[in-house]
Design a protein around this motif. Structure first.
Motif, short mmCIF file in Angstrom:
data_model
loop_
_atom_site.label_atom_id
_atom_site.label_comp_id
_atom_site.label_asym_id
_atom_site.label_seq_id
_atom_site.Cartn_x
_atom_site.Cartn_y
_atom_site.Cartn_z
N ASP A 4 0.81 -1.16 -0.07
CA ASP A 4 0.03 0.01 0.09
C ASP A 4 0.98 1.25 0.01
O ASP A 4 0.37 2.36 -0.84
CB ASP A 4 -1.08 -0.05 1.03
CG ASP A 4 -0.29 -0.05 2.60
OD1 ASP A 4 0.83 -0.48 2.64
OD2 ASP A 4 -0.95 0.21 3.50
N LYS A 5 1.95 1.34 0.68
CA LYS A 5 2.80 2.31 0.62
C LYS A 5 3.59 2.57 -0.78
O LYS A 5 3.69 3.79 -1.01
CB LYS A 5 4.00 2.34 1.79
CG LYS A 5 4.81 3.45 1.94
CD LYS A 5 5.65 3.59 3.06
CE LYS A 5 6.66 4.86 3.05
NZ LYS A 5 7.44 4.83 4.11
N LYS A 8 1.11 4.11 -3.04
CA LYS A 8 0.98 5.85 -2.64
C LYS A 8 2.14 6.52 -3.09
O LYS A 8 1.91 7.50 -3.66
CB LYS A 8 0.62 5.74 -1.30
CG LYS A 8 0.10 7.12 -0.85
CD LYS A 8 1.12 8.03 -0.21
CE LYS A 8 0.83 9.28 0.17
NZ LYS A 8 1.70 10.30 0.16
N ARG A 16 -3.19 6.24 0.47
CA ARG A 16 -2.73 5.18 0.91
C ARG A 16 -3.91 4.31 1.54
O ARG A 16 -4.04 3.12 1.31
CB ARG A 16 -1.83 5.13 2.13
CG ARG A 16 -1.02 3.97 2.76
CD ARG A 16 -0.03 4.17 3.59
NE ARG A 16 0.68 2.98 4.10
CZ ARG A 16 1.45 2.90 4.78
NH1 ARG A 16 2.13 3.86 5.04
NH2 ARG A 16 2.07 1.82 5.35
N SER A 17 -4.93 4.84 2.15
CA SER A 17 -6.15 4.28 2.54
C SER A 17 -6.89 3.50 1.46
O SER A 17 -7.33 2.51 1.65
CB SER A 17 -7.13 5.31 3.19
OG SER A 17 -7.61 6.34 2.53
N ALA A 19 -5.32 2.51 -1.47
CA ALA A 19 -4.60 1.49 -1.88
C ALA A 19 -4.55 0.34 -0.98
O ALA A 19 -4.69 -0.87 -1.50
CB ALA A 19 -2.83 2.08 -1.78
N LYS A 20 -4.79 0.55 0.36
CA LYS A 20 -5.00 -0.46 1.25
C LYS A 20 -6.27 -1.38 0.98
O LYS A 20 -6.34 -2.66 1.17
CB LYS A 20 -4.91 0.09 2.78
CG LYS A 20 -5.13 -1.22 3.72
CD LYS A 20 -5.08 -0.28 5.44
CE LYS A 20 -5.20 -1.42 6.63
NZ LYS A 20 -5.89 -2.85 6.06
N GLU A 21 -7.37 -0.47 0.84
CA GLU A 21 -8.53 -1.01 0.55
C GLU A 21 -8.54 -1.88 -0.83
O GLU A 21 -9.33 -2.84 -0.73
CB GLU A 21 -9.71 0.09 0.44
CG GLU A 21 -11.14 -0.30 -0.03
CD GLU A 21 -11.97 0.91 0.07
OE1 GLU A 21 -13.09 0.68 -0.51
OE2 GLU A 21 -11.87 2.00 0.73
N ALA A 23 -6.10 -3.48 -2.33
CA ALA A 23 -5.43 -4.72 -2.05
C ALA A 23 -6.35 -5.54 -1.04
O ALA A 23 -5.92 -6.86 -1.34
CB ALA A 23 -4.15 -4.34 -1.38
N ASP A 24 -6.64 -5.00 0.04
CA ASP A 24 -7.27 -6.00 0.77
C ASP A 24 -8.79 -6.75 0.19
O ASP A 24 -9.16 -7.69 0.67
CB ASP A 24 -7.73 -5.32 2.11
CG ASP A 24 -6.30 -5.09 3.06
OD1 ASP A 24 -5.40 -5.87 2.63
OD2 ASP A 24 -6.49 -4.40 3.86
N SER A 37 -2.24 -5.37 1.50
CA SER A 37 -1.89 -4.44 1.77
C SER A 37 -0.45 -4.41 2.46
O SER A 37 0.52 -3.86 2.07
CB SER A 37 -2.57 -3.39 2.49
OG SER A 37 -3.06 -4.04 3.83
#
Length: 85
Positions: A4-5, A8, A16-17, A19-21, A23-24, A37
């Motif tokens: 995720d980093k 971003k 990043r939030s 990207a995390k969502e 990926a998850d 993530s």
């Protein structure tokens, strides 16, 4: 570096939030394997991201903790970009 980093910092995904969502939810794979993530990204990895209307495959060229806008393009190379109907 965490997936995720990387997304971003390289500006493939702006926040990043988000990207995390993405990926998850299982819409990202690293070297053909599903990734979360927190998955590690190293130079040479191929990352495939399923956006709503396209699939984007990039190769990781550099890992940097922070970048300026013009440096972000140096972190990856677009391998394939397929648009969906």
């Amino acid at each position: 570096m965490r997936l995720d980093k990387f997304l971003k910092v390289s500006r493939v995904i702006k926040r990043r939030s988000v990207a995390k969502e993405v990926a998850d939810k299982g819409r990202v794979s690293i070297n053909g394997r599903p990734a979360k993530s927190g998955s590690d990204v190293v130079e040479g990895d191929e990352i495939t991201i399923a956006f709503g209307n396209k699939d984007l495959t990039i190769r990781v060229d550099q890992i940097m903790d922070t970048t300026k806008k013009d440096q972000a393009q140096e972190m990856f190379t677009v391998v394939d970009e397929t648009f969906k109907d």
